[in-house]
Motif scaffolding. Sequence first.
Motif, mmCIF file in Angstrom:
data_model
loop_
_atom_site.group_PDB
_atom_site.id
_atom_site.type_symbol
_atom_site.label_atom_id
_atom_site.label_comp_id
_atom_site.label_asym_id
_atom_site.label_seq_id
_atom_site.Cartn_x
_atom_site.Cartn_y
_atom_site.Cartn_z
ATOM 1 N N TYR A 125 95.557 31.459 -53.859
ATOM 2 C CA TYR A 125 94.984 32.292 -54.872
ATOM 3 C C TYR A 125 96.071 32.994 -55.961
ATOM 4 C CZ TYR A 125 91.796 35.559 -56.705
ATOM 5 O OH TYR A 125 91.218 37.418 -57.372
ATOM 6 N N SER A 142 88.590 35.118 -61.503
ATOM 7 C CA SER A 142 87.307 35.507 -61.627
ATOM 8 C C SER A 142 86.322 35.837 -60.836
ATOM 9 C CB SER A 142 87.191 34.319 -62.344
ATOM 10 O OG SER A 142 87.027 33.395 -62.172
ATOM 11 N N HIS A 143 87.270 35.699 -59.323
ATOM 12 C CA HIS A 143 86.745 35.617 -58.531
ATOM 13 C C HIS A 143 87.268 36.322 -57.250
ATOM 14 C CE1 HIS A 143 88.008 31.762 -56.534
ATOM 15 N NE2 HIS A 143 88.063 31.524 -57.273
ATOM 16 N N SER A 155 87.330 41.063 -48.464
ATOM 17 C CA SER A 155 88.029 40.832 -49.156
ATOM 18 C C SER A 155 88.759 41.206 -51.010
ATOM 19 C CB SER A 155 86.649 40.623 -50.464
ATOM 20 O OG SER A 155 86.403 40.295 -51.575
ATOM 21 N N GLN A 212 90.763 40.328 -54.915
ATOM 22 C CA GLN A 212 90.532 40.792 -56.089
ATOM 23 C C GLN A 212 91.866 40.949 -56.734
ATOM 24 O OE1 GLN A 212 86.585 40.226 -57.791
ATOM 25 N NE2 GLN A 212 87.323 39.350 -59.493
#
Length: 428
Positions: A153, A160-161, A176, A178
């Motif tokens: 990542y 963006s996600h 999750s 980000q």
Amino acid sequence: MFWLRSIILYFFIAVIAFAISAFTDILWGFVFALVMLSITICYHLINLNRLNQWLKHPDVDTVPGSMMLWQDVFDQLYEQVRSQKKSKDRLANTLDRFLSAAEALPDGVVILDEYDRIEWCNPASQIHLGLNRKTDSGQQITNLLRHPALREYLKEQDFSHPVTLRTMRPQEQVLSVQMIPFDSTRKLLLSRDITQLDRVQTVHRDFVANVSHELRTPLTVVGGFIETMIDMPHIDAPTREQHMQLMYEQTQRMQRLVDDLLTLSKLENGQQLKEEEVDIPQLLQLLRIEAEGLSQGRHSISIESIARQRLIGNHDELHSALGNLVSNAVRYTPAGGQIMLSWQMRGDEACFVVKDTGIGIAPEHVPRLTERFYRVDRGRSRNTGGTGLGLAIVKHILHRHQAVMAVESRLGEGSEFAVKFPTQRVLE
């Protein structure tokens, strides 16, 4: 105004010096001017020194005081320092509130520099990611979180996600994560615990798959028989009757499944419980009569130690839940077996107990009995007319009555299902 006062001061010195020179001697006028200028210079040097000493340890409470021109300077300096102190206090308070808010967030927040080194992290991120604010400050995040998905990542630089991470510290956890750049060099790494959401989604997927699987078989059977009857319109009466009987059984099975799904949905919607006084001996007698009707004389069904008590609850829901336990005992107890129903006190708790001498349940299956569509023996459950939702419905009804169910069973020796109700619901 500042320069005007200075010019006036030196103008008066010059006038007095000229006056002395005119009335006495020019030398005395020059001496007077020189003395006054020396005093003025000393005055300025003293105040400059005081200002220099103050600048080494500036504080609003220690701003020097003086006279005349320097008093104006120190007054303006005091106002500026006090204003800066107020601004600094406001900024400090704002920063403290921001840090307090960040530390109170349920989501993890990690501030990273341009090289992905940790500058700050909140308590939630320490729990989610296993970080330590004191020892891990300045460490590169990928050196502490050795997760392939996170490395990929960060390498792709597509923020963006979020990316989903599954960790095992201290227990299985789904996060999750980000990355959010917020200036030219720094980034925010946000983490959110979605373990419960992931479990709900898994249960939802399994639920849809199980419902589809449960409906597929009866629909296939009914559809096959209908197709046969269409292709063979002159089928003989005995065969037609057999086909109609099988189709009826399969449609009844689908009807039971739909009814149980509707009941489960109604319970999960959290509708308010309509409470009343439930006569326990009367309810047990009703359950025994229903069990005898289901058994058709194949079992010995008895009621033991009925305490003359009433229970605060919903009669229909309790009848459904306890009746499900009794019907399971009948279905899974071979002919000639015994089934005992009782209402008894175990310590301070009132219990409804169903005990049988049936086939029993292996220990590894007991914790999962109340899961939707979970069956110990799928073939046997379908043959006895079960939908796989009965004990899930029982669990929801008992939860609405603040009751818990304990299961004791040994394979081949029988089972005991004990429903324990809180004392505040029991009336003598």
